[in-house]
Write an enzyme that holds these catalytic residues in place. Structure first.
Site, PDB file in Angstrom:
ATOM      1  N   LYS A   1     -26.620  64.953  62.638  1.00 20.73           N
ATOM      2  CA  LYS A   1     -25.507  64.890  63.589  1.00 20.73           C
ATOM      3  C   LYS A   1     -24.903  63.492  63.693  1.00 20.73           C
ATOM      4  O   LYS A   1     -24.466  63.058  64.750  1.00 20.73           O
ATOM      5  CB  LYS A   1     -25.910  65.406  64.969  1.00 20.73           C
ATOM      6  N   CYS A   2     -24.850  62.803  62.572  1.00 15.75           N
ATOM      7  CA  CYS A   2     -24.286  61.453  62.550  1.00 15.75           C
ATOM      8  C   CYS A   2     -23.073  61.335  61.629  1.00 15.75           C
ATOM      9  O   CYS A   2     -22.790  60.261  61.102  1.00 15.75           O
ATOM     10  CB  CYS A   2     -25.361  60.444  62.152  1.00 15.75           C
ATOM     11  N   GLY A   3     -22.363  62.429  61.418  1.00  7.99           N
ATOM     12  CA  GLY A   3     -21.151  62.359  60.616  1.00  7.99           C
ATOM     13  C   GLY A   3     -21.332  62.706  59.151  1.00  7.99           C
ATOM     14  O   GLY A   3     -20.497  62.345  58.323  1.00  7.99           O
ATOM     15  N   THR A   4     -22.388  63.433  58.844  1.00 12.22           N
ATOM     16  CA  THR A   4     -22.708  63.738  57.443  1.00 12.22           C
ATOM     17  C   THR A   4     -21.590  64.482  56.730  1.00 12.22           C
ATOM     18  O   THR A   4     -21.127  64.062  55.663  1.00 12.22           O
ATOM     19  CB  THR A   4     -23.988  64.597  57.368  1.00 12.22           C
ATOM     20  N   THR A   5     -21.160  65.589  57.296  1.00 15.97           N
ATOM     21  CA  THR A   5     -20.203  66.456  56.600  1.00 15.97           C
ATOM     22  C   THR A   5     -18.855  65.764  56.423  1.00 15.97           C
ATOM     23  O   THR A   5     -18.229  65.859  55.361  1.00 15.97           O
ATOM     24  CB  THR A   5     -20.029  67.785  57.346  1.00 15.97           C
ATOM     25  N   TRP A   6     -18.410  65.049  57.441  1.00 14.35           N
ATOM     26  CA  TRP A   6     -17.144  64.325  57.304  1.00 14.35           C
ATOM     27  C   TRP A   6     -17.253  63.255  56.214  1.00 14.35           C
ATOM     28  O   TRP A   6     -16.308  63.042  55.455  1.00 14.35           O
ATOM     29  CB  TRP A   6     -16.753  63.697  58.643  1.00 14.35           C
TER      30      TRP A   6
ATOM     31  N   SER B   1     -24.640  65.853  70.421  1.00 12.16           N
ATOM     32  CA  SER B   1     -24.260  66.737  69.326  1.00 12.16           C
ATOM     33  C   SER B   1     -25.462  67.513  68.796  1.00 12.16           C
ATOM     34  O   SER B   1     -25.375  68.715  68.492  1.00 12.16           O
ATOM     35  CB  SER B   1     -23.624  65.918  68.199  1.00 12.16           C
TER      36      SER B   1
ATOM     37  N   HIS C   1     -31.184  63.971  54.930  1.00 16.34           N
ATOM     38  CA  HIS C   1     -31.464  63.464  56.267  1.00 16.34           C
ATOM     39  C   HIS C   1     -32.796  62.719  56.302  1.00 16.34           C
ATOM     40  O   HIS C   1     -33.301  62.396  57.372  1.00 16.34           O
ATOM     41  CB  HIS C   1     -31.539  64.615  57.280  1.00 16.34           C
TER      42      HIS C   1
ATOM     43  N   ARG D   1     -24.559  56.674  63.861  1.00 11.79           N
ATOM     44  CA  ARG D   1     -23.691  57.051  64.973  1.00 11.79           C
ATOM     45  C   ARG D   1     -24.327  56.585  66.282  1.00 11.79           C
ATOM     46  O   ARG D   1     -25.550  56.463  66.365  1.00 11.79           O
ATOM     47  CB  ARG D   1     -23.524  58.578  64.979  1.00 11.79           C
TER      48      ARG D   1
END
Length: 208
Positions: free
Chosen positions: A48-53, A128, A101, A120
């Site tokens: 939940k630290c912006g991986t996909t973006w 998140s 991760h 993040r």
């Protein structure tokens, strides 16, 4: 009124490390044994630290701005190593980026590969992560935010302690051709773009 009962997320321990219950044990074990290639690029984050973006950003760099045509194509070009195992990276179309991760000590390491670490604000990460655990099938978390917050602070959660993860990678920030710390401000604009941000000077280094 009675307090709601606490239920931890559905997890499993594989060789002493906590991961989601629905992840294949063989995939995890294969992932940590993967031998990186010299042209590998790893996108590394705590959950939940912006991986996909970041995956989308790096994908667009590789494709010179041409978006992928389907989610299948995207995820095959950016395999989640703990799920796919080494096979996902070995069959990945290149150039591509491998998502993990994992903490530093479990991530396949090579001085010839490239590692992009994304972090993040822990407050935003925790909120998140709570909603992810509540809403994504398979995690089955039924507790309150206060209960999840205690799990998050104690590190008794999938992928362990946020701060241990961050500091473990930070200590090695100079040991790879690229191991930049990129702070994501999810939902906040950065020069008109809300999301993860890869500084311009990283672009040629990703393409080499």
């Amino acid at each position: 009124m009675a307090e709601p009962s606490f239920e931890a997320p559905a997890s499993q321990f594989i060789d002493g490390f906590q991961i989601p219950a629905m992840f294949p044990a063989e995939g995890f074990r294969s992932a940590v044994q993967y031998k990186p290639r010299s042209d590998d690029v790893f996108i590394v984050t705590y959950p939940k630290c912006g991986t996909t973006w970041t995956q989308h950003t790096v994908s667009l760099i590789f494709s010179h701005g041409e978006p992928v045509m389907s989610s299948t194509a995207f995820f095959s070009a950016a395999p989640f190593l703990e799920i796919t195992g080494a096979e996902g990276a070995e069959k990945m179309p290149r150039p591509g980026a491998i998502k993990v991760h994992l903490p530093f000590h479990l991530t396949p390491w090579s001085e010839k590969a490239k590692y992009l670490y994304v972090t993040r604000n822990p407050k935003d990460c925790c909120v998140s992560y709570f909603h992810h655990m509540r809403n994504i099938p398979g995690h089955e978390f039924k507790g309150t935010f206060d209960q999840f917050f205690e799990l998050f602070l104690s590190g008794k959660i999938d992928y362990g302690d946020y701060f241990d993860h961050l500091l473990g990678w930070y200590e090695h920030r100079y040991e790879s051709p690229i191991s930049g710390i990129v702070v994501t401000h999810v939902g906040a604009p950065y020069h008109g773009y809300g999301g993860s941000y890869v500084p311009g000077h990283y672009t040629p280094r990703l393409l080499i």
